[in-house]
Design a protein around this motif. Structure first.
Motif, PDB file in Angstrom:
ATOM      1  N   GLY A  53      57.859  30.060  83.481  1.00 21.93           N
ATOM      2  CA  GLY A  53      58.141  29.149  84.591  1.00 21.93           C
ATOM      3  C   GLY A  53      57.513  27.785  84.438  1.00 21.93           C
ATOM      4  O   GLY A  53      57.797  26.876  85.225  1.00 21.93           O
ATOM      5  N   CYS A  54      56.666  27.597  83.438  1.00 23.54           N
ATOM      6  CA  CYS A  54      56.049  26.290  83.218  1.00 23.54           C
ATOM      7  C   CYS A  54      57.096  25.330  82.656  1.00 23.54           C
ATOM      8  O   CYS A  54      57.926  25.711  81.825  1.00 23.54           O
ATOM      9  CB  CYS A  54      54.877  26.414  82.247  1.00 23.54           C
ATOM     10  SG  CYS A  54      54.023  24.839  81.984  1.00 23.54           S
ATOM     11  N   THR A  55      57.041  24.097  83.121  1.00 20.43           N
ATOM     12  CA  THR A  55      57.964  23.063  82.647  1.00 20.43           C
ATOM     13  C   THR A  55      57.190  21.805  82.277  1.00 20.43           C
ATOM     14  O   THR A  55      56.036  21.623  82.695  1.00 20.43           O
ATOM     15  CB  THR A  55      58.984  22.697  83.735  1.00 20.43           C
ATOM     16  OG1 THR A  55      58.277  22.091  84.837  1.00 20.43           O
ATOM     17  CG2 THR A  55      59.781  23.915  84.200  1.00 20.43           C
ATOM     18  N   LEU A  56      57.841  20.947  81.548  1.00 18.19           N
ATOM     19  CA  LEU A  56      57.243  19.669  81.195  1.00 18.19           C
ATOM     20  C   LEU A  56      56.934  18.856  82.453  1.00 18.19           C
ATOM     21  O   LEU A  56      55.882  18.214  82.545  1.00 18.19           O
ATOM     22  CB  LEU A  56      58.191  18.901  80.267  1.00 18.19           C
ATOM     23  CG  LEU A  56      57.663  17.667  79.567  1.00 18.19           C
ATOM     24  CD1 LEU A  56      56.397  17.952  78.785  1.00 18.19           C
ATOM     25  CD2 LEU A  56      58.739  17.101  78.657  1.00 18.19           C
ATOM     26  N   ASP A  57      57.792  18.929  83.448  1.00 19.95           N
ATOM     27  CA  ASP A  57      57.550  18.215  84.706  1.00 19.95           C
ATOM     28  C   ASP A  57      56.310  18.742  85.421  1.00 19.95           C
ATOM     29  O   ASP A  57      55.530  17.965  85.981  1.00 19.95           O
ATOM     30  CB  ASP A  57      58.764  18.298  85.637  1.00 19.95           C
ATOM     31  CG  ASP A  57      59.920  17.429  85.164  1.00 19.95           C
ATOM     32  OD1 ASP A  57      59.680  16.473  84.388  1.00 19.95           O
ATOM     33  OD2 ASP A  57      61.068  17.717  85.558  1.00 19.95           O
ATOM     34  N   ALA A  58      56.116  20.056  85.407  1.00 21.78           N
ATOM     35  CA  ALA A  58      54.921  20.632  86.036  1.00 21.78           C
ATOM     36  C   ALA A  58      53.664  20.143  85.333  1.00 21.78           C
ATOM     37  O   ALA A  58      52.678  19.771  85.978  1.00 21.78           O
ATOM     38  CB  ALA A  58      54.994  22.153  86.019  1.00 21.78           C
ATOM     39  N   ARG A  79      57.616  30.063  66.933  1.00 24.09           N
ATOM     40  CA  ARG A  79      59.028  30.091  67.331  1.00 24.09           C
ATOM     41  C   ARG A  79      59.131  30.619  68.746  1.00 24.09           C
ATOM     42  O   ARG A  79      58.238  31.261  69.243  1.00 24.09           O
ATOM     43  CB  ARG A  79      59.811  30.993  66.384  1.00 24.09           C
ATOM     44  CG  ARG A  79      59.818  30.470  64.983  1.00 24.09           C
ATOM     45  CD  ARG A  79      60.496  31.413  64.041  1.00 24.09           C
ATOM     46  NE  ARG A  79      60.296  30.897  62.686  1.00 24.09           N
ATOM     47  CZ  ARG A  79      61.138  31.041  61.721  1.00 24.09           C
ATOM     48  NH1 ARG A  79      62.240  31.714  61.906  1.00 24.09           N
ATOM     49  NH2 ARG A  79      60.887  30.542  60.541  1.00 24.09           N
ATOM     50  N   GLY A  80      60.265  30.359  69.361  1.00 27.98           N
ATOM     51  CA  GLY A  80      60.512  30.849  70.704  1.00 27.98           C
ATOM     52  C   GLY A  80      60.260  29.788  71.753  1.00 27.98           C
ATOM     53  O   GLY A  80      59.798  28.677  71.466  1.00 27.98           O
ATOM     54  N   ALA A  81      60.568  30.156  72.987  1.00 29.07           N
ATOM     55  CA  ALA A  81      60.488  29.206  74.102  1.00 29.07           C
ATOM     56  C   ALA A  81      59.089  28.612  74.299  1.00 29.07           C
ATOM     57  O   ALA A  81      58.968  27.399  74.507  1.00 29.07           O
ATOM     58  CB  ALA A  81      60.992  29.861  75.387  1.00 29.07           C
ATOM     59  N   PRO A  82      58.015  29.412  74.240  1.00 27.22           N
ATOM     60  CA  PRO A  82      56.690  28.802  74.418  1.00 27.22           C
ATOM     61  C   PRO A  82      56.371  27.756  73.344  1.00 27.22           C
ATOM     62  O   PRO A  82      55.811  26.711  73.643  1.00 27.22           O
ATOM     63  CB  PRO A  82      55.732  29.992  74.334  1.00 27.22           C
ATOM     64  CG  PRO A  82      56.555  31.163  74.735  1.00 27.22           C
ATOM     65  CD  PRO A  82      57.924  30.881  74.189  1.00 27.22           C
ATOM     66  N   SER A  83      56.770  28.036  72.111  1.00 22.78           N
ATOM     67  CA  SER A  83      56.524  27.078  71.031  1.00 22.78           C
ATOM     68  C   SER A  83      57.358  25.822  71.216  1.00 22.78           C
ATOM     69  O   SER A  83      56.887  24.705  70.961  1.00 22.78           O
ATOM     70  CB  SER A  83      56.810  27.723  69.681  1.00 22.78           C
ATOM     71  OG  SER A  83      55.809  28.690  69.401  1.00 22.78           O
ATOM     72  N   GLU A  84      58.586  25.984  71.666  1.00 23.06           N
ATOM     73  CA  GLU A  84      59.435  24.813  71.939  1.00 23.06           C
ATOM     74  C   GLU A  84      58.805  23.934  73.018  1.00 23.06           C
ATOM     75  O   GLU A  84      58.772  22.708  72.892  1.00 23.06           O
ATOM     76  CB  GLU A  84      60.842  25.248  72.369  1.00 23.06           C
ATOM     77  CG  GLU A  84      61.681  25.800  71.241  1.00 23.06           C
ATOM     78  CD  GLU A  84      62.058  24.744  70.211  1.00 23.06           C
ATOM     79  OE1 GLU A  84      62.303  23.579  70.586  1.00 23.06           O
ATOM     80  OE2 GLU A  84      62.088  25.089  69.020  1.00 23.06           O
ATOM     81  N   LEU A  85      58.290  24.580  74.078  1.00 21.71           N
ATOM     82  CA  LEU A  85      57.645  23.812  75.143  1.00 21.71           C
ATOM     83  C   LEU A  85      56.397  23.114  74.611  1.00 21.71           C
ATOM     84  O   LEU A  85      56.150  21.945  74.933  1.00 21.71           O
ATOM     85  CB  LEU A  85      57.306  24.700  76.339  1.00 21.71           C
ATOM     86  CG  LEU A  85      56.596  24.002  77.501  1.00 21.71           C
ATOM     87  CD1 LEU A  85      57.397  22.815  78.035  1.00 21.71           C
ATOM     88  CD2 LEU A  85      56.303  25.007  78.617  1.00 21.71           C
ATOM     89  N   ALA A  86      55.616  23.794  73.788  1.00 23.91           N
ATOM     90  CA  ALA A  86      54.410  23.173  73.223  1.00 23.91           C
ATOM     91  C   ALA A  86      54.779  21.934  72.416  1.00 23.91           C
ATOM     92  O   ALA A  86      54.119  20.892  72.528  1.00 23.91           O
ATOM     93  CB  ALA A  86      53.658  24.177  72.358  1.00 23.91           C
ATOM     94  N   ARG A  87      55.829  22.019  71.613  1.00 23.40           N
ATOM     95  CA  ARG A  87      56.253  20.865  70.820  1.00 23.40           C
ATOM     96  C   ARG A  87      56.792  19.742  71.713  1.00 23.40           C
ATOM     97  O   ARG A  87      56.556  18.566  71.455  1.00 23.40           O
ATOM     98  CB  ARG A  87      57.265  21.292  69.767  1.00 23.40           C
ATOM     99  CG  ARG A  87      56.612  22.110  68.645  1.00 23.40           C
ATOM    100  CD  ARG A  87      57.536  22.361  67.493  1.00 23.40           C
ATOM    101  NE  ARG A  87      58.569  23.343  67.772  1.00 23.40           N
ATOM    102  CZ  ARG A  87      58.459  24.652  67.551  1.00 23.40           C
ATOM    103  NH1 ARG A  87      57.330  25.165  67.078  1.00 23.40           N
ATOM    104  NH2 ARG A  87      59.470  25.458  67.811  1.00 23.40           N
ATOM    105  N   GLU A  88      57.508  20.091  72.773  1.00 22.01           N
ATOM    106  CA  GLU A  88      57.980  19.072  73.722  1.00 22.01           C
ATOM    107  C   GLU A  88      56.793  18.367  74.381  1.00 22.01           C
ATOM    108  O   GLU A  88      56.811  17.140  74.557  1.00 22.01           O
ATOM    109  CB  GLU A  88      58.848  19.707  74.809  1.00 22.01           C
ATOM    110  CG  GLU A  88      60.229  20.121  74.366  1.00 22.01           C
ATOM    111  CD  GLU A  88      60.995  20.795  75.500  1.00 22.01           C
ATOM    112  OE1 GLU A  88      60.740  20.482  76.682  1.00 22.01           O
ATOM    113  OE2 GLU A  88      61.837  21.649  75.180  1.00 22.01           O
TER     114      GLU A  88
END
Length: 162
Positions: A53-58, A79-88
């Protein structure tokens, strides 16, 4: 929870490590982080990229209220969604500190640090791995980390999709 006891602080500073369960962000997470910040503490949020549920906006909102964002360096390499968010988050310049999340094992900052340095992100590496941690432990605001230059995030994504 009263986190004002000095023995709970990081290195005798006003900084306290905050970690949520992997199950997701608890209801009222932002309000609690705001409460901690207003009480004179500096919340250091451990690996927000892992929280469902964590987002870049949060993350941007939390930083505005005084939360220091600490990301697990191994997530940048994964890899995966958490890694994508970390890179973003890295690309957007909203990470303050990189950590190894080492719990007595072999995890380290080395791979992420070496990759970023090899691709010209020396300024970001210095801030993420040394300068900002020092700032937090001296009760100073972390120095904003510049967003990655154009193209570096794409190379990072391609590298880790192999």
């Amino acid at each position: 929870i009263d986190l004002t006891a000095r023995e709970l602080a990081l290195g005798g500073s006003r900084a306290v490590l905050v970690e949520f369960t992997r199950g997701g962000l608890p209801r009222g997470a932002t309000a609690e982080l705001r409460r901690l910040s207003r009480s004179g503490l500096t919340p250091v949020l451990a690996h927000p990229e892992r929280y469902f549920g964590c987002t870049l906006d949060a993350v941007r909102e939390w930083r505005k209220i005084g939360v220091v964002i600490q990301t697990d360096a191994s997530m940048l390499m994964g890899r995966g969604a958490p890694s994508e968010l970390a890179r973003e988050m890295l690309a957007a310049g909203v990470i303050d500190v990189l950590a190894s999340d080492n719990h007595g094992d072999a995890r380290s900052l080395a791979s992420a640090r070496e990759w970023l340095e090899a691709h010209g992100a020396d300024e970001q590496v210095a801030l993420l791995t040394h300068t900002n941690a020092e700032c937090v432990l001296h009760d100073e605001d972390p120095i904003p980390v510049p967003p990655l230059r154009a193209g570096l995030l794409d190379r990072l994504k391609r590298f880790f999709r192999r």
